[in-house]
Scaffold this motif. Structure first.
Motif, PDB file in Angstrom:
ATOM      1  N   ALA A  69     -44.700 119.674 -49.394  1.00  0.00           N
ATOM      2  CA  ALA A  69     -43.240 119.540 -49.398  1.00  0.00           C
ATOM      3  C   ALA A  69     -42.554 120.868 -49.128  1.00  0.00           C
ATOM      4  CB  ALA A  69     -42.771 118.975 -50.737  1.00  0.00           C
ATOM      5  N   GLY A  70     -43.214 121.967 -49.499  1.00  0.00           N
ATOM      6  CA  GLY A  70     -42.643 123.271 -49.189  1.00  0.00           C
ATOM      7  C   GLY A  70     -42.646 123.568 -47.711  1.00  0.00           C
ATOM      8  N   ALA A  71     -43.560 122.916 -46.976  1.00  0.00           N
ATOM      9  CA  ALA A  71     -43.657 123.166 -45.540  1.00  0.00           C
ATOM     10  C   ALA A  71     -42.899 122.149 -44.709  1.00  0.00           C
ATOM     11  CB  ALA A  71     -45.131 123.167 -45.115  1.00  0.00           C
ATOM     12  N   THR A  72     -42.836 120.895 -45.204  1.00  0.00           N
ATOM     13  CA  THR A  72     -42.179 119.846 -44.423  1.00  0.00           C
ATOM     14  C   THR A  72     -41.602 118.787 -45.348  1.00  0.00           C
ATOM     15  OG1 THR A  72     -42.508 118.120 -42.755  1.00  0.00           O
ATOM     16  CG2 THR A  72     -44.366 118.597 -44.186  1.00  0.00           C
ATOM     17  N   GLY A  73     -40.528 118.165 -44.906  1.00  0.00           N
ATOM     18  CA  GLY A  73     -39.939 117.076 -45.668  1.00  0.00           C
ATOM     19  C   GLY A  73     -40.283 115.720 -45.100  1.00  0.00           C
ATOM     20  N   ASP A  74     -41.190 115.668 -44.136  1.00  0.00           N
ATOM     21  CA  ASP A  74     -41.551 114.412 -43.496  1.00  0.00           C
ATOM     22  C   ASP A  74     -42.306 113.517 -44.480  1.00  0.00           C
ATOM     23  OD1 ASP A  74     -41.930 112.697 -41.091  1.00  0.00           O
ATOM     24  OD2 ASP A  74     -44.040 113.149 -41.489  1.00  0.00           O
ATOM     25  N   ARG A  75     -41.785 112.295 -44.711  1.00  0.00           N
ATOM     26  CA  ARG A  75     -42.374 111.403 -45.704  1.00  0.00           C
ATOM     27  C   ARG A  75     -43.806 111.000 -45.342  1.00  0.00           C
ATOM     28  NH1 ARG A  75     -39.535 108.068 -49.312  1.00  0.00           N
ATOM     29  NH2 ARG A  75     -37.643 108.377 -48.062  1.00  0.00           N
ATOM     30  N   SER A  76     -44.062 110.733 -44.064  1.00  0.00           N
ATOM     31  CA  SER A  76     -45.406 110.307 -43.673  1.00  0.00           C
ATOM     32  C   SER A  76     -46.424 111.431 -43.878  1.00  0.00           C
ATOM     33  CB  SER A  76     -45.408 109.852 -42.214  1.00  0.00           C
ATOM     34  OG  SER A  76     -45.053 110.914 -41.350  1.00  0.00           O
ATOM     35  N   SER A  77     -46.005 112.659 -43.661  1.00  0.00           N
ATOM     36  CA  SER A  77     -46.914 113.795 -43.896  1.00  0.00           C
ATOM     37  C   SER A  77     -47.234 113.934 -45.376  1.00  0.00           C
ATOM     38  CB  SER A  77     -46.287 115.090 -43.374  1.00  0.00           C
ATOM     39  OG  SER A  77     -46.088 115.036 -41.978  1.00  0.00           O
ATOM     40  N   LEU A  78     -46.212 113.752 -46.195  1.00  0.00           N
ATOM     41  CA  LEU A  78     -46.421 113.829 -47.640  1.00  0.00           C
ATOM     42  C   LEU A  78     -47.339 112.706 -48.114  1.00  0.00           C
ATOM     43  CD1 LEU A  78     -42.765 114.604 -48.746  1.00  0.00           C
ATOM     44  CD2 LEU A  78     -44.695 116.182 -48.811  1.00  0.00           C
ATOM     45  N   LEU A  79     -47.118 111.499 -47.599  1.00  0.00           N
ATOM     46  CA  LEU A  79     -47.947 110.364 -47.992  1.00  0.00           C
ATOM     47  C   LEU A  79     -49.392 110.561 -47.545  1.00  0.00           C
ATOM     48  CD1 LEU A  79     -48.205 107.534 -49.198  1.00  0.00           C
ATOM     49  CD2 LEU A  79     -47.511 106.600 -46.985  1.00  0.00           C
ATOM     50  N   THR A  80     -49.576 111.027 -46.324  1.00  0.00           N
ATOM     51  CA  THR A  80     -50.929 111.253 -45.818  1.00  0.00           C
ATOM     52  C   THR A  80     -51.665 112.306 -46.635  1.00  0.00           C
ATOM     53  OG1 THR A  80     -50.235 110.681 -43.559  1.00  0.00           O
ATOM     54  CG2 THR A  80     -52.272 111.954 -43.804  1.00  0.00           C
ATOM     55  N   ALA A  81     -50.982 113.401 -46.913  1.00  0.00           N
ATOM     56  CA  ALA A  81     -51.608 114.471 -47.695  1.00  0.00           C
ATOM     57  C   ALA A  81     -51.937 113.990 -49.102  1.00  0.00           C
ATOM     58  CB  ALA A  81     -50.690 115.684 -47.746  1.00  0.00           C
ATOM     59  N   GLY A  82     -50.988 113.257 -49.705  1.00  0.00           N
ATOM     60  CA  GLY A  82     -51.214 112.776 -51.059  1.00  0.00           C
ATOM     61  C   GLY A  82     -52.361 111.792 -51.152  1.00  0.00           C
ATOM     62  N   LEU A  83     -52.426 110.848 -50.211  1.00  0.00           N
ATOM     63  CA  LEU A  83     -53.520 109.873 -50.213  1.00  0.00           C
ATOM     64  C   LEU A  83     -54.863 110.549 -49.961  1.00  0.00           C
ATOM     65  CD1 LEU A  83     -51.966 106.818 -48.327  1.00  0.00           C
ATOM     66  CD2 LEU A  83     -52.631 106.944 -50.736  1.00  0.00           C
ATOM     67  N   ALA A  84     -54.871 111.499 -49.047  1.00  0.00           N
ATOM     68  CA  ALA A  84     -56.114 112.214 -48.771  1.00  0.00           C
ATOM     69  C   ALA A  84     -56.594 112.969 -50.009  1.00  0.00           C
ATOM     70  CB  ALA A  84     -55.908 113.189 -47.613  1.00  0.00           C
ATOM     71  N   GLY A  85     -55.649 113.624 -50.689  1.00  0.00           N
ATOM     72  CA  GLY A  85     -56.020 114.340 -51.907  1.00  0.00           C
ATOM     73  C   GLY A  85     -56.483 113.403 -53.001  1.00  0.00           C
ATOM     74  N   LEU A  86     -55.820 112.259 -53.125  1.00  0.00           N
ATOM     75  CA  LEU A  86     -56.205 111.277 -54.150  1.00  0.00           C
ATOM     76  C   LEU A  86     -57.621 110.771 -53.906  1.00  0.00           C
ATOM     77  CD1 LEU A  86     -54.040 108.341 -55.484  1.00  0.00           C
ATOM     78  CD2 LEU A  86     -56.381 107.947 -54.748  1.00  0.00           C
ATOM     79  N   LEU A  87     -57.913 110.357 -52.671  1.00  0.00           N
ATOM     80  CA  LEU A  87     -59.233 109.820 -52.370  1.00  0.00           C
ATOM     81  C   LEU A  87     -60.322 110.885 -52.484  1.00  0.00           C
ATOM     82  CD1 LEU A  87     -58.410 107.482 -49.356  1.00  0.00           C
ATOM     83  CD2 LEU A  87     -59.115 106.806 -51.654  1.00  0.00           C
ATOM     84  N   ALA A  88     -60.042 112.061 -51.937  1.00  0.00           N
ATOM     85  CA  ALA A  88     -61.040 113.134 -52.003  1.00  0.00           C
ATOM     86  C   ALA A  88     -61.320 113.522 -53.451  1.00  0.00           C
ATOM     87  CB  ALA A  88     -60.554 114.345 -51.216  1.00  0.00           C
ATOM     88  N   GLY A  89     -60.258 113.662 -54.243  1.00  0.00           N
ATOM     89  CA  GLY A  89     -60.439 114.064 -55.627  1.00  0.00           C
ATOM     90  C   GLY A  89     -61.141 113.011 -56.461  1.00  0.00           C
ATOM     91  N   SER A  90     -60.731 111.749 -56.318  1.00  0.00           N
ATOM     92  CA  SER A  90     -61.330 110.691 -57.129  1.00  0.00           C
ATOM     93  C   SER A  90     -62.795 110.471 -56.769  1.00  0.00           C
ATOM     94  CB  SER A  90     -60.542 109.390 -56.979  1.00  0.00           C
ATOM     95  OG  SER A  90     -60.499 108.971 -55.627  1.00  0.00           O
ATOM     96  N   LEU A  91     -63.110 110.502 -55.463  1.00  0.00           N
ATOM     97  CA  LEU A  91     -64.506 110.328 -55.049  1.00  0.00           C
ATOM     98  C   LEU A  91     -65.365 111.510 -55.476  1.00  0.00           C
ATOM     99  CD1 LEU A  91     -63.971 108.812 -51.493  1.00  0.00           C
ATOM    100  CD2 LEU A  91     -64.844 107.630 -53.519  1.00  0.00           C
ATOM    101  N   SER A  92     -64.795 112.707 -55.398  1.00  0.00           N
ATOM    102  CA  SER A  92     -65.534 113.891 -55.836  1.00  0.00           C
ATOM    103  C   SER A  92     -65.812 113.837 -57.337  1.00  0.00           C
ATOM    104  CB  SER A  92     -64.731 115.149 -55.489  1.00  0.00           C
ATOM    105  OG  SER A  92     -65.359 116.301 -56.006  1.00  0.00           O
TER     106      SER A  92
END
Length: 239
Positions: free
Chosen positions: A46-69
């Motif tokens: 969010a500090g770099a961009t306010g684009d909602r799709s970018s935020l959603l993509t980053a958040g989902l990627a972090g959620l899946l990577a973290g939970s699977l790890s």
């Protein structure tokens, strides 16, 4: 009038209760990890961009990577523990078969260390051995319940679900509100959640809640502050 020699009422369930508390505390800490790591990620983006799709993509990627790890790490860790428990039980079973008298003496000594007199410890050891020698040694000597070995799949799923539950909060908080409210809503909800998880983990561990809450909130603030600053610098530089 003789004093009762059996365990106090409810003590038979003490081990099961402690096990449930350990799992609950692990779930709280897993959710806390999901909150902090995902909040740091989405706030940084969010500090770099306010684009909602970018935020959603980053958040989902972090959620899946973290939970699977988390799930994979917990599965490996608990599988190793289970293998160690099985190996220890196998060794104990062999020793009981090859040198029963030495094992009986060992069990007697262990019961003496727990406060029983020599004669009572000997009698208790004999009775426990006659009933189920392996279970007696597993519990008294090894601290293992042979009927309830740790389950790696249970641990993996618990970690996966706990991390996911925690990660959903900052993810939803950053993508659902209007653009001007995203950061305030995310920071506020994350700090409130960290207060709750810090307090809960302290209470379950019978520690002082205030110190745990301060540490928890401080760590979350630091993580979000650093990632937001880095994201802002990268965004300003057009990276």
């Amino acid at each position: 009038m003789t004093e009762p020699t059996g365990p106090p009422p409810g003590s038979a369930h003490g081990g099961a209760l402690a096990e449930r508390l350990n799992w609950l505390r692990a779930a709280v800490l897993g959710a806390n990890d999901g909150i902090v790591s995902t909040a740091g990620l989405v706030v940084g983006v969010a500090g770099a961009t306010g684009d909602r799709s970018s935020l959603l993509t980053a958040g989902l990627a972090g959620l899946l990577a973290g939970s699977l790890s988390m799930a994979a790490g917990e599965y490996v860790s608990v599988s190793t523990q289970r293998d160690s428990e099985k190996a220890a039980l196998a060794v104990e079973k062999r020793e009981l078969r090859e040198r029963p008298e030495a094992e009986l003496a060992e069990l007697t000594g262990l019961l003496e260390e727990r406060g029983l007199s020599r004669d009572v410890a000997r009698e208790a050891a004999v009775q426990l051995t006659e009933r189920d020698a392996l279970r007696a040694h597993a519990r008294v000597e090894l601290g293992i319940d042979p009927d309830v070995l740790t389950d790696p799949w249970h641990a993996a799923w618990a970690s996966f679900l706990a991390f996911t539950a925690g990660a959903l909060l900052p993810l939803l908080a950053i993508v659902l509100p209007p653009a001007d409210w995203r950061l305030p809503v995310t920071v506020g909800s994350v700090l409130l959640a960290l207060v709750c998880t810090g307090w809960s983990s302290a209470r379950l561990g019978e520690a002082a809640p205030r110190r745990a809450v301060v540490r928890n909130v401080g760590g979350g603030v630091l993580a979000m502050g650093v990632t937001y600053a880095v994201g802002s610098l990268l965004g300003a530089a057009g990276v």
